[in-house]
Design a protein around this motif. Structure first.
Motif, short mmCIF file in Angstrom:
data_model
loop_
_atom_site.label_atom_id
_atom_site.label_comp_id
_atom_site.label_asym_id
_atom_site.label_seq_id
_atom_site.Cartn_x
_atom_site.Cartn_y
_atom_site.Cartn_z
N LEU A 14 -4.87 6.90 -2.83
CA LEU A 14 -3.87 7.55 -3.35
C LEU A 14 -2.45 6.86 -3.10
N LYS A 15 -2.39 6.39 -2.13
CA LYS A 15 -1.01 5.46 -1.81
C LYS A 15 -1.07 4.41 -2.76
N ILE A 16 -2.23 3.63 -2.79
CA ILE A 16 -2.20 2.61 -4.01
C ILE A 16 -2.12 2.90 -5.25
N ARG A 54 2.51 3.37 -3.69
CA ARG A 54 3.33 3.52 -2.34
C ARG A 54 2.89 2.44 -1.55
N LEU A 55 1.66 1.73 -1.66
CA LEU A 55 1.08 0.83 -0.80
C LEU A 55 0.51 -0.33 -1.92
N GLU A 56 0.69 -1.39 -1.72
CA GLU A 56 0.13 -2.44 -2.52
C GLU A 56 -1.07 -3.10 -1.89
N PRO A 57 -2.25 -3.51 -2.69
CA PRO A 57 -3.32 -4.16 -2.08
C PRO A 57 -3.05 -5.24 -1.36
N SER A 58 -1.84 -6.13 -1.62
CA SER A 58 -2.07 -7.24 -0.99
C SER A 58 -1.54 -6.79 0.74
N MET A 59 -0.63 -5.85 0.55
CA MET A 59 -0.25 -5.40 2.02
C MET A 59 -1.52 -4.73 3.03
N ILE A 60 -2.19 -4.31 2.42
CA ILE A 60 -3.66 -3.97 2.96
C ILE A 60 -4.28 -5.28 3.43
N ALA A 61 -4.48 -6.16 2.64
CA ALA A 61 -5.03 -7.54 3.25
C ALA A 61 -4.21 -8.03 4.39
#
Length: 94
Positions: free
Chosen positions: A67-69, A73-80
């Motif tokens: 949901l954040k993505i 509010r949250l970028e997939p690159s930040m998750i990585a």
């Protein structure tokens, strides 16, 4: 399944959550909609994940991340980057 649906709605409030059977192996389609009724996230989930309390928490965590993505509010690159940092420290990020 009704109680699971209510638990998901409570955990993902203010979103609307629906569960529908989606496969021959007992999968369920979890659909999360915003207040306007637009679909934000749809995921197939194994029914066993919904019945086990610990696995259900993991499902909710993943849906909240998705949901954040979806909301930006949250970028997939930040998750990585978070995963990489956790692996360097020896921890784990789901």
């Amino acid at each position: 399944m009704e109680s699971i649906s209510l638990l998901l709605e409570e955990a993902l409030s203010p979103y609307q959550v629906s569960l529908t059977p989606s496969g021959v192996q007992g999968e369920c389609l979890v659909t999360v909609k915003n207040r306007a009724g637009a679909i934000m996230v749809e995921r197939d989930v194994d029914r066993a994940q919904l019945m086990d309390k610990r696995l259900l928490v993991d499902v909710v965590d993943c849906l909240l991340r998705d949901l954040k993505i979806a909301e930006g509010r949250l970028e997939p690159s930040m998750i990585a980057a978070l995963r990489s940092a956790a692996q360097t420290r020896g921890g784990a990020v789901a």
